[in-house]
Design a protein around this motif. Structure first.
Motif, PDB file in Angstrom:
ATOM      1  N   VAL A  44      15.723  21.782  -6.535  1.00 20.05           N
ATOM      2  CA  VAL A  44      16.320  20.466  -6.698  1.00 20.05           C
ATOM      3  C   VAL A  44      16.670  20.238  -8.159  1.00 20.05           C
ATOM      4  O   VAL A  44      17.551  19.446  -8.487  1.00 20.05           O
ATOM      5  N   GLY A  45      15.996  20.971  -9.051  1.00 18.50           N
ATOM      6  CA  GLY A  45      16.282  20.831 -10.470  1.00 18.50           C
ATOM      7  C   GLY A  45      17.731  21.123 -10.811  1.00 18.50           C
ATOM      8  O   GLY A  45      18.225  20.705 -11.842  1.00 18.50           O
ATOM      9  N   ALA A  46      18.423  21.866  -9.942  1.00 18.12           N
ATOM     10  CA  ALA A  46      19.835  22.140 -10.161  1.00 18.12           C
ATOM     11  C   ALA A  46      20.690  20.914  -9.880  1.00 18.12           C
ATOM     12  O   ALA A  46      21.855  20.868 -10.248  1.00 18.12           O
ATOM     13  N   VAL A  47      20.111  19.912  -9.221  1.00 16.45           N
ATOM     14  CA  VAL A  47      20.803  18.657  -8.935  1.00 16.45           C
ATOM     15  C   VAL A  47      20.074  17.539  -9.662  1.00 16.45           C
ATOM     16  O   VAL A  47      18.906  17.269  -9.397  1.00 16.45           O
ATOM     17  N   GLU A  48      20.751  16.891 -10.583  1.00 12.89           N
ATOM     18  CA  GLU A  48      20.126  15.827 -11.349  1.00 12.89           C
ATOM     19  C   GLU A  48      19.914  14.580 -10.495  1.00 12.89           C
ATOM     20  O   GLU A  48      20.690  14.294  -9.578  1.00 12.89           O
ATOM     21  N   GLU A  49      18.848  13.845 -10.787  1.00  9.16           N
ATOM     22  CA  GLU A  49      18.604  12.584 -10.103  1.00  9.16           C
ATOM     23  C   GLU A  49      19.768  11.620 -10.349  1.00  9.16           C
ATOM     24  O   GLU A  49      20.268  11.523 -11.467  1.00  9.16           O
ATOM     25  N   ASP A  50      20.176  10.942  -9.298  1.00  7.27           N
ATOM     26  CA  ASP A  50      21.202   9.910  -9.411  1.00  7.27           C
ATOM     27  C   ASP A  50      20.525   8.575  -9.151  1.00  7.27           C
ATOM     28  O   ASP A  50      20.271   8.203  -8.010  1.00  7.27           O
ATOM     29  N   TRP A  51      20.212   7.855 -10.201  1.00  6.93           N
ATOM     30  CA  TRP A  51      19.460   6.606 -10.042  1.00  6.93           C
ATOM     31  C   TRP A  51      20.251   5.560  -9.271  1.00  6.93           C
ATOM     32  O   TRP A  51      19.682   4.675  -8.652  1.00  6.93           O
ATOM     33  N   SER A  54      19.200   5.701  -6.016  1.00  8.55           N
ATOM     34  CA  SER A  54      17.741   5.528  -5.957  1.00  8.55           C
ATOM     35  C   SER A  54      17.043   6.861  -5.711  1.00  8.55           C
ATOM     36  O   SER A  54      16.170   6.977  -4.854  1.00  8.55           O
ATOM     37  N   GLN A  55      17.442   7.871  -6.484  1.00  9.72           N
ATOM     38  CA  GLN A  55      16.845   9.202  -6.360  1.00  9.72           C
ATOM     39  C   GLN A  55      15.794   9.402  -7.452  1.00  9.72           C
ATOM     40  O   GLN A  55      16.081   9.223  -8.632  1.00  9.72           O
ATOM     41  N   PHE A  56      14.605   9.789  -7.016  1.00 14.59           N
ATOM     42  CA  PHE A  56      13.517  10.090  -7.944  1.00 14.59           C
ATOM     43  C   PHE A  56      12.740  11.266  -7.361  1.00 14.59           C
ATOM     44  O   PHE A  56      12.104  11.136  -6.314  1.00 14.59           O
ATOM     45  N   TRP A  57      12.806  12.410  -8.025  1.00 13.78           N
ATOM     46  CA  TRP A  57      12.171  13.610  -7.484  1.00 13.78           C
ATOM     47  C   TRP A  57      10.655  13.556  -7.665  1.00 13.78           C
ATOM     48  O   TRP A  57      10.138  13.103  -8.679  1.00 13.78           O
ATOM     49  N   TYR A  58       9.941  14.098  -6.665  1.00 10.78           N
ATOM     50  CA  TYR A  58       8.489  14.233  -6.778  1.00 10.78           C
ATOM     51  C   TYR A  58       8.151  15.341  -7.769  1.00 10.78           C
ATOM     52  O   TYR A  58       8.924  16.292  -7.942  1.00 10.78           O
ATOM     53  N   SER A  87      13.300  16.980  -2.497  1.00 12.39           N
ATOM     54  CA  SER A  87      12.352  17.759  -3.287  1.00 12.39           C
ATOM     55  C   SER A  87      11.251  18.354  -2.403  1.00 12.39           C
ATOM     56  O   SER A  87      10.702  19.413  -2.709  1.00 12.39           O
ATOM     57  N   ILE A  88      10.937  17.691  -1.294  1.00 15.80           N
ATOM     58  CA  ILE A  88       9.964  18.239  -0.352  1.00 15.80           C
ATOM     59  C   ILE A  88      10.621  19.329   0.498  1.00 15.80           C
ATOM     60  O   ILE A  88      10.018  20.370   0.776  1.00 15.80           O
ATOM     61  N   TYR A  89      11.857  19.112   0.876  1.00 15.88           N
ATOM     62  CA  TYR A  89      12.610  20.130   1.616  1.00 15.88           C
ATOM     63  C   TYR A  89      12.637  21.439   0.839  1.00 15.88           C
ATOM     64  O   TYR A  89      12.442  22.519   1.389  1.00 15.88           O
ATOM     65  N   LYS A 190      -5.131   8.551   1.435  1.00 10.68           N
ATOM     66  CA  LYS A 190      -5.754   8.536   0.115  1.00 10.68           C
ATOM     67  C   LYS A 190      -4.876   9.202  -0.943  1.00 10.68           C
ATOM     68  O   LYS A 190      -4.911   8.834  -2.110  1.00 10.68           O
ATOM     69  N   PHE A 191      -4.134  10.190  -0.527  1.00 11.81           N
ATOM     70  CA  PHE A 191      -3.299  10.943  -1.465  1.00 11.81           C
ATOM     71  C   PHE A 191      -2.254  10.027  -2.108  1.00 11.81           C
ATOM     72  O   PHE A 191      -1.599   9.236  -1.431  1.00 11.81           O
ATOM     73  N   ILE A 192      -2.100  10.145  -3.417  1.00 16.41           N
ATOM     74  CA  ILE A 192      -1.129   9.333  -4.150  1.00 16.41           C
ATOM     75  C   ILE A 192       0.012  10.230  -4.646  1.00 16.41           C
ATOM     76  O   ILE A 192      -0.206  11.102  -5.492  1.00 16.41           O
ATOM     77  N   PRO A 193       1.209  10.042  -4.125  1.00 11.42           N
ATOM     78  CA  PRO A 193       2.345  10.858  -4.576  1.00 11.42           C
ATOM     79  C   PRO A 193       2.779  10.467  -5.984  1.00 11.42           C
ATOM     80  O   PRO A 193       2.703   9.295  -6.365  1.00 11.42           O
ATOM     81  N   ARG A 194       3.226  11.458  -6.736  1.00  9.56           N
ATOM     82  CA  ARG A 194       3.681  11.209  -8.101  1.00  9.56           C
ATOM     83  C   ARG A 194       5.068  11.817  -8.293  1.00  9.56           C
ATOM     84  O   ARG A 194       5.444  12.758  -7.608  1.00  9.56           O
ATOM     85  N   HIS A 195       5.809  11.256  -9.236  1.00 10.60           N
ATOM     86  CA  HIS A 195       7.177  11.681  -9.495  1.00 10.60           C
ATOM     87  C   HIS A 195       7.297  12.349 -10.867  1.00 10.60           C
ATOM     88  O   HIS A 195       6.406  12.232 -11.704  1.00 10.60           O
ATOM     89  N   THR A 196       8.404  13.039 -11.055  1.00  8.82           N
ATOM     90  CA  THR A 196       8.628  13.707 -12.331  1.00  8.82           C
ATOM     91  C   THR A 196       8.824  12.695 -13.449  1.00  8.82           C
ATOM     92  O   THR A 196       8.579  12.981 -14.612  1.00  8.82           O
ATOM     93  N   ARG A 197       9.264  11.503 -13.086  1.00 10.50           N
ATOM     94  CA  ARG A 197       9.425  10.421 -14.055  1.00 10.50           C
ATOM     95  C   ARG A 197       8.519   9.266 -13.639  1.00 10.50           C
ATOM     96  O   ARG A 197       8.326   9.017 -12.457  1.00 10.50           O
TER      97      ARG A 197
END
Length: 215
Positions: A44-51, A54-58, A87-89, A190-197
Motif C-alpha cells: 500500500v506504500g506505493a499508493v499515498e493516503e488521500d485524506w 478519508s484514507q489512513f493506513w494502519y 492495508s489489511i488486504y 481489547k485490541f487497539i488498532p493503530r495507524h501510521t499517522r
C-alpha cells in the motif's frame, strides 16, 4: 519562414523544471526499490493516503494482526472480503495460501492494480456489487468504514450483512461504539488498532464472534 524554430518551443519555468526533476528522481528511486529483495507488489506504500477520501493506513503491526485474525476466522478454503481496508488486504495477500480467496471492495480506483481482487465500491450504493459476490458468500467480512458517521456505518453495514456468512470484524472510531452495537450487534475487542499517522479519533475493533484479539 523567418526566425529560428527554437522560438516556437515552449520554455519551462525554473519552478516547473525543478518539480519535473524531482518527479523523475522519485520514479527512479521507486524503480530501484521494486528491484530489491524486500519489494512487495501489493504494498500500500506505493499508493499515498488521500485524506480527501478519508484514507489512513494502519501501521504494520496492526495490519498484520488483523490479517492473521481474518485468516484464522475464515478457516480452510476461506473467503475473505475487505471493505475499505486496503492495508489489511495487502497483508492478507502476503500471508494467505492459494486456497484462500480475498477481495478488496474499495472506492479508490488506484487499487485496480490488484486485478480481479479489486471491486469498485461506493458505500452510498451498498448493494451495487458484481454478480460474482453472491449473498452470504464470505466466511468473514473485515470492514473499515471511511467516515465516522451514522450514515456511512449504516450503509456499509448493508454490504457487510449481504456478504457475510456470519463473522464480522469491524474497525472504526471508539465514538461509534454505541452505533456499532445498535446497527450490527458487535462488541468491542481489547485490541487497539493503530495507524501510521497519529489520528485525533481513538479507534477500536469490534466483532460478533470470539476472536484472538481479546487476549
Amino acid at each position: 519562414m523567418d526566425g529560428s524554430d527554437d522560438d516556437d518551443v515552449p520554455q519551462l519555468s525554473a519552478h516547473t523544471l525543478a518539480a519535473l526533476q524531482e518527479f523523475y528522481a522519485e520514479q527512479e528511486q521507486q524503480e530501484s526499490t521494486k528491484s530489491g529483495p524486500d519489494y512487495d507488489h501489493f504494498s500500500v506504500g506505493a499508493v499515498e493516503e488521500d485524506w480527501q477520501l478519508s484514507q489512513f493506513w494502519y501501521d504494520n503491526e496492526t495490519a498484520l494482526c488483523l490479517a492473521k485474525e481474518a485468516l484464522e476466522a475464515s478457516g480452510e478454503n476461506g473467503r475473505i472480503a475487505c471493505v475499505s481496508a486496503p492495508s489489511i488486504y495487502q497483508k492478507l495477500k502476503g500471508l494467505a495460501g492459494d486456497d484462500t480467496s480475498i477481495c478488496l471492495l474499495e472506492y479508490d480506483r488506484r487499487f485496480s492494480v490488484y486485478g480481479d481482487d479489486f471491486i469498485f465500491y461506493d458505500y452510498n450504493n451498498p448493494l451495487d456489487l458484481p454478480d460474482r459476490l453472491q449473498p452470504h458468500s464470505c466466511d468473514i467480512v473485515l470492514a473499515d468504514p471511511p467516515y465516522l458517521s451514522e450514515e456511512c456505518l449504516t450503509k456499509t453495514a448493508e454490504t457487510i450483512r449481504y456478504l457475510t456468512k456470519g463473522k464480522i470484524l469491524l474497525c472504526t472510531g471508539a465514538v461509534m461504539e454505541d452505533l456499532v452495537t445498535k446497527i450490527l450487534g458487535l462488541k468491542v475487542c481489547k485490541f487497539i488498532p493503530r495507524h501510521t499517522r497519529s489520528l485525533a479519533n481513538e479507534f477500536r475493533c469490534y466483532s460478533n464472534y470470539e476472536t484472538g484479539l481479546d487476549s
